[in-house]
Design a protein around this motif. Sequence first.
Motif, PDB file in Angstrom:
ATOM      1  N   GLU A  64       0.748  -1.156  -0.315  1.00 39.47           N
ATOM      2  CA  GLU A  64       0.246  -0.034  -0.259  1.00 39.47           C
ATOM      3  C   GLU A  64       0.724   1.328   0.025  1.00 39.47           C
ATOM      4  N   THR A  65       2.130   1.383   0.941  1.00 38.77           N
ATOM      5  CA  THR A  65       2.681   2.456   1.377  1.00 38.77           C
ATOM      6  C   THR A  65       4.076   2.310   0.886  1.00 38.77           C
ATOM      7  N   PRO A  66       4.642   1.408   0.002  1.00 40.75           N
ATOM      8  CA  PRO A  66       6.128   1.553   0.246  1.00 40.75           C
ATOM      9  C   PRO A  66       6.738   2.826   0.481  1.00 40.75           C
ATOM     10  N   SER A  67       6.261   3.502   0.683  1.00 44.11           N
ATOM     11  CA  SER A  67       7.327   4.864   0.510  1.00 44.11           C
ATOM     12  C   SER A  67       7.983   5.398   1.683  1.00 44.11           C
ATOM     13  N   ILE A  68       6.886   4.877   2.702  1.00 37.07           N
ATOM     14  CA  ILE A  68       7.216   4.784   3.822  1.00 37.07           C
ATOM     15  C   ILE A  68       8.579   4.132   4.567  1.00 37.07           C
ATOM     16  N   LEU A  69       8.622   3.310   3.619  1.00 38.13           N
ATOM     17  CA  LEU A  69       9.860   1.944   3.871  1.00 38.13           C
ATOM     18  C   LEU A  69      10.976   2.806   3.828  1.00 38.13           C
ATOM     19  N   MET A  71      11.456   6.215   4.310  1.00 38.90           N
ATOM     20  CA  MET A  71      13.036   7.238   5.563  1.00 38.90           C
ATOM     21  C   MET A  71      13.162   6.471   6.587  1.00 38.90           C
ATOM     22  N   PRO A  72      14.226   7.371   6.349  1.00 36.67           N
ATOM     23  CA  PRO A  72      15.216   6.615   7.314  1.00 36.67           C
ATOM     24  C   PRO A  72      14.714   6.492   8.588  1.00 36.67           C
ATOM     25  N   TYR A  73      15.289   5.694   9.853  1.00 31.54           N
ATOM     26  CA  TYR A  73      14.918   5.234  11.053  1.00 31.54           C
ATOM     27  C   TYR A  73      15.461   6.735  11.692  1.00 31.54           C
ATOM     28  N   GLU A  74      14.348   7.137  12.763  1.00 31.35           N
ATOM     29  CA  GLU A  74      14.382   8.191  13.840  1.00 31.35           C
ATOM     30  C   GLU A  74      13.839   7.900  14.728  1.00 31.35           C
ATOM     31  N   PRO A  75      15.556   7.117  15.965  1.00 36.22           N
ATOM     32  CA  PRO A  75      14.606   7.122  16.892  1.00 36.22           C
ATOM     33  C   PRO A  75      14.478   7.630  18.171  1.00 36.22           C
ATOM     34  N   SER A  76      14.713   8.938  17.874  1.00 38.93           N
ATOM     35  CA  SER A  76      13.604  10.354  18.709  1.00 38.93           C
ATOM     36  C   SER A  76      12.343   9.790  19.008  1.00 38.93           C
ATOM     37  N   ARG A  77      11.914   9.291  17.319  1.00 42.29           N
ATOM     38  CA  ARG A  77      10.667   9.856  16.874  1.00 42.29           C
ATOM     39  C   ARG A  77       9.352   8.612  17.977  1.00 42.29           C
ATOM     40  N   LYS A  78       8.067   9.003  18.130  1.00 42.34           N
ATOM     41  CA  LYS A  78       7.644   8.780  19.043  1.00 42.34           C
ATOM     42  C   LYS A  78       6.212   7.920  18.301  1.00 42.34           C
ATOM     43  N   LYS A  81       2.620   9.464  16.587  1.00 42.87           N
ATOM     44  CA  LYS A  81       3.147  10.352  15.975  1.00 42.87           C
ATOM     45  C   LYS A  81       4.388  11.394  15.070  1.00 42.87           C
ATOM     46  N   PHE A  82       4.075  11.230  13.770  1.00 40.32           N
ATOM     47  CA  PHE A  82       4.422  12.094  11.984  1.00 40.32           C
ATOM     48  C   PHE A  82       4.369  13.047  12.357  1.00 40.32           C
ATOM     49  N   SER A  83       5.625  13.495  12.291  1.00 39.71           N
ATOM     50  CA  SER A  83       6.004  15.123  11.455  1.00 39.71           C
ATOM     51  C   SER A  83       5.497  15.479  10.354  1.00 39.71           C
ATOM     52  N   ASN A  84       5.194  16.986  10.315  1.00 36.33           N
ATOM     53  CA  ASN A  84       4.214  17.440   9.549  1.00 36.33           C
ATOM     54  C   ASN A  84       5.510  18.080   8.478  1.00 36.33           C
ATOM     55  N   SER A  85       6.715  17.363   8.181  1.00 41.29           N
ATOM     56  CA  SER A  85       7.285  17.970   7.286  1.00 41.29           C
ATOM     57  C   SER A  85       7.388  16.677   5.795  1.00 41.29           C
TER      58      SER A  85
END
Length: 85
Positions: A64-69, A71-78, A81-85
């Motif tokens: 469905e959404t392979p583009s999400i994979l 994106m680099p992993y950011e361990p500080s994210r909860k 929660k997604f960033s608006n950028s």
Amino acid sequence: MVDEDLRKILDSNPFDATGGYRSLTYEEVLQELVKHKELLRRKDIHIRELEDYIDNLLVRVMEETPSILRMPYEPSRKAGKFSNS
């Protein structure tokens, strides 16, 4: 005397995993073993179910959404929660 001292040390050692079983009969130890084996079996089943769920979820994301994979992993994210950028 040495055997008694050793037994006291072993019985009072909080890191001794056998301490709680020393006063049990053979049958009681067997019951505990059966109980722990059943608990382990249930946990193994639960782990297998979680692994299957994650596998299926990953396949759905890839379809469905392979583009999400990408994106680099950011361990500080909860989680959630997604960033608006």
